[in-house]
Design a protein around this motif. Structure first.
Motif, PDB file in Angstrom:
ATOM      1  N   ALA A  63      43.364 -54.817-144.190  1.00  0.00           N
ATOM      2  CA  ALA A  63      42.011 -55.393-144.142  1.00  0.00           C
ATOM      3  C   ALA A  63      41.225 -54.855-142.952  1.00  0.00           C
ATOM      4  N   GLU A  64      41.875 -54.686-141.829  1.00  0.00           N
ATOM      5  CA  GLU A  64      41.200 -54.176-140.619  1.00  0.00           C
ATOM      6  C   GLU A  64      40.704 -52.747-140.811  1.00  0.00           C
ATOM      7  N   GLU A  65      41.457 -51.956-141.548  1.00  0.00           N
ATOM      8  CA  GLU A  65      41.121 -50.538-141.718  1.00  0.00           C
ATOM      9  C   GLU A  65      40.033 -50.289-142.763  1.00  0.00           C
ATOM     10  N   HIS A  66      39.750 -51.265-143.596  1.00  0.00           N
ATOM     11  CA  HIS A  66      38.806 -51.055-144.700  1.00  0.00           C
ATOM     12  C   HIS A  66      37.385 -50.772-144.215  1.00  0.00           C
ATOM     13  N   ARG A  67      36.741 -49.787-144.849  1.00  0.00           N
ATOM     14  CA  ARG A  67      35.319 -49.503-144.681  1.00  0.00           C
ATOM     15  C   ARG A  67      34.720 -49.347-146.068  1.00  0.00           C
ATOM     16  N   ALA A  68      33.632 -50.045-146.305  1.00  0.00           N
ATOM     17  CA  ALA A  68      32.997 -50.046-147.624  1.00  0.00           C
ATOM     18  C   ALA A  68      32.521 -48.651-148.005  1.00  0.00           C
ATOM     19  N   ARG A  69      32.515 -48.408-149.314  1.00  0.00           N
ATOM     20  CA  ARG A  69      32.031 -47.136-149.855  1.00  0.00           C
ATOM     21  C   ARG A  69      31.117 -47.411-151.035  1.00  0.00           C
ATOM     22  N   TYR A  70      30.208 -46.482-151.263  1.00  0.00           N
ATOM     23  CA  TYR A  70      29.294 -46.554-152.400  1.00  0.00           C
ATOM     24  C   TYR A  70      29.962 -45.895-153.604  1.00  0.00           C
ATOM     25  N   LEU A  71      29.961 -46.568-154.737  1.00  0.00           N
ATOM     26  CA  LEU A  71      30.595 -46.082-155.949  1.00  0.00           C
ATOM     27  C   LEU A  71      29.899 -44.844-156.501  1.00  0.00           C
ATOM     28  N   THR A  72      30.697 -43.827-156.822  1.00  0.00           N
ATOM     29  CA  THR A  72      30.164 -42.615-157.455  1.00  0.00           C
ATOM     30  C   THR A  72      30.980 -42.300-158.710  1.00  0.00           C
ATOM     31  N   GLU A  73      30.390 -41.540-159.585  1.00  0.00           N
ATOM     32  CA  GLU A  73      31.055 -41.120-160.817  1.00  0.00           C
ATOM     33  C   GLU A  73      32.355 -40.382-160.509  1.00  0.00           C
ATOM     34  N   ARG A  74      32.325 -39.547-159.499  1.00  0.00           N
ATOM     35  CA  ARG A  74      33.498 -38.745-159.132  1.00  0.00           C
ATOM     36  C   ARG A  74      34.708 -39.622-158.788  1.00  0.00           C
ATOM     37  N   MET A  75      34.457 -40.761-158.155  1.00  0.00           N
ATOM     38  CA  MET A  75      35.556 -41.660-157.777  1.00  0.00           C
ATOM     39  C   MET A  75      36.308 -42.190-158.988  1.00  0.00           C
ATOM     40  N   LEU A  76      35.624 -42.300-160.113  1.00  0.00           N
ATOM     41  CA  LEU A  76      36.205 -42.925-161.297  1.00  0.00           C
ATOM     42  C   LEU A  76      36.851 -41.933-162.255  1.00  0.00           C
ATOM     43  N   ALA A  77      36.632 -40.660-162.046  1.00  0.00           N
ATOM     44  CA  ALA A  77      37.025 -39.643-163.017  1.00  0.00           C
ATOM     45  C   ALA A  77      38.506 -39.672-163.377  1.00  0.00           C
ATOM     46  N   SER A  78      39.379 -39.859-162.407  1.00  0.00           N
ATOM     47  CA  SER A  78      40.820 -39.775-162.671  1.00  0.00           C
ATOM     48  C   SER A  78      41.508 -41.132-162.770  1.00  0.00           C
ATOM     49  N   GLN A  79      40.754 -42.211-162.708  1.00  0.00           N
ATOM     50  CA  GLN A  79      41.355 -43.544-162.662  1.00  0.00           C
ATOM     51  C   GLN A  79      42.009 -43.933-163.984  1.00  0.00           C
ATOM     52  N   ASP A  80      43.182 -44.554-163.872  1.00  0.00           N
ATOM     53  CA  ASP A  80      43.907 -45.030-165.047  1.00  0.00           C
ATOM     54  C   ASP A  80      43.467 -46.442-165.437  1.00  0.00           C
ATOM     55  N   LEU A  81      43.033 -47.235-164.441  1.00  0.00           N
ATOM     56  CA  LEU A  81      42.589 -48.606-164.668  1.00  0.00           C
ATOM     57  C   LEU A  81      41.462 -48.895-163.689  1.00  0.00           C
ATOM     58  N   ILE A  82      40.356 -49.425-164.209  1.00  0.00           N
ATOM     59  CA  ILE A  82      39.200 -49.762-163.373  1.00  0.00           C
ATOM     60  C   ILE A  82      38.913 -51.249-163.559  1.00  0.00           C
TER      61      ILE A  82
END
Length: 196
Positions: A63-82
């Motif tokens: 939890a301490e290490e987390h930094r938010a990111r903006y969702l992009t199409e590229r992030m989802l390309a290889s995902q098996d479950l979203i």
């Protein structure tokens, strides 16, 4: 390696919590779990979200290490479950990457469908030589149950309430909705483990 992605709005409460809890629950499994937000901007998790992560078993420091990111199409390309945290996120994902509709659920929707599924049907769907292939079969089966399983009385029951800017009680309500759903998602992913 199975890839799982969690999505919420700001990526500072719900989706990082879901990702961290899944990483902890599947720590001995070849899985990568990440998150982003439809309006994410570089920021840390809220203090209350960090507190929930620690309370519900996130890995130390996650939890301490987390930094938010903006969702992009590229992030989802290889995902098996979203996993969207609410229907609005599932919709945004489907609009961004239509090809991923069959593997995109709200976290509570996936849990509801998995609980309603016949265990023998889930076992039969988990066919293939590796975890990715087996998970793909399970998700195809669960996706086919949409419209066949009785929907919730209120569609909002498939959402996890957004606690951002709200009271600790709302954070606890959000966790009460999210944590059991995450546990069910972990169970579904475990079903894909070869040699079970």
């Amino acid at each position: 390696m199975i890839e799982i992605f969690a999505v919420c709005t700001g990526n500072i409460c719900r989706s990082p919590l879901a990702a961290q809890l899944l990483r902890a629950r599947l720590a001995d499994y070849p899985v990568v779990v990440e998150s982003a937000g439809t309006r994410g901007r570089p920021a840390a998790m809220t203090p209350d979200a960090k507190r929930l992560a620690e309370m519900h078993g996130a890995l130390p420091g996650d939890a301490e290490e987390h930094r938010a990111r903006y969702l992009t199409e590229r992030m989802l390309a290889s995902q098996d479950l979203i996993l969207g945290m609410a229907r609005e996120h599932r919709r945004a994902i489907a609009e961004l990457v239509p090809a991923k509709v069959q593997v995109t659920f709200t976290v509570r929707e996936l849990a509801r469908l998995a609980q309603a599924a016949d265990p023998l049907d889930l076992e039969a769907a988990a066919q293939g030589p590796d975890a990715k292939t087996r998970l793909r079969g399970i998700l195809r089966h669960l996706s086919s149950l949409r419209g066949r399983v009785t929907p919730p009385r209120d569609a909002a029951e498939d959402d996890v309430v957004d606690p951002f800017g709200r009271s600790w009680n709302t954070y606890q309500l959000s966790a009460a909705q999210l944590v059991p759903a995450v546990d069910e998602v972990a169970r579904v992913v475990e079903l894909a483990r070869p040699g079970r």
